[in-house]
Design an enzyme around this catalytic site. Structure first.
Site: not given
Ligand code: AMP
Ligand code: ZN
Length: 136
Positions: A87, A95, A100
């Protein structure tokens, strides 16, 4: 490193993670809010906000790591397939502003992710219009 970045904090060990892969340039860890069992996030160790900011070499490193982790998950978990999702920007659901790649294990009929493809295709004219814009 970016001070308020949760993924930078994971890289430097300030907050814990369930790591499944690590090398000099990248790490991969289990997503804490998994779409499916084994949902994993692969990141560069250095902070870049979106894919556009990654130097080409880092893009190469990131996707080599993605492939390694995809093979690992496919081999070790009983799954039929997986989606690789990346994303960029809020409008696309980003988010965490540390670029990533998601690897989301899938099983037949699980309906975890569905691309909302409209039934009607684009007209030749519509395709040409957008092509012209992109190529101008
Ligand atoms: P995005 O919406 O592509 O930015 O995805 C961010 C992802 O990071 C989401 O699926 C969250 O559940 C994951 N996430 C956020 N904080 C953590 C954390 N501390 N450890 C593992 N995953 C996380
Ligand atoms: Zn970061």
């Amino acid at each position: 490193m970016s001070e308020d970045c949760i993924f930078c904090k994971i890289v430097n060990g300030q907050i814990p993670s369930k790591k499944v892969f690590e090398n000099d340039t990248n790490i991969a860890f289990l997503d804490i809010r998994p779409i499916s069992t084994g949902h994993t996030v692969v990141i560069p160790k250095k902070h870049y906000s979106t894919i556009e900011k990654l130097p080409d070499e880092e893009v190469g490193n990131l996707f080599k790591a993605v492939k390694r982790v995809a093979l690992l998950l496919h081999e070790k978990l009983e799954i039929d397939g997986y989606n690789i999702v990346q994303n960029n920007y809020k409008a696309a659901g980003q988010v965490v502003e540390h670029s990533h790649v998601h690897i989301i294990p899938r099983n037949k009929g699980d309906r975890k992710i569905e691309l909302n493809v409209p039934k009607e295709g684009a007209s030749e004219e519509q395709l040409d219009q957008v092509l012209e814009k992109i190529m101008a």
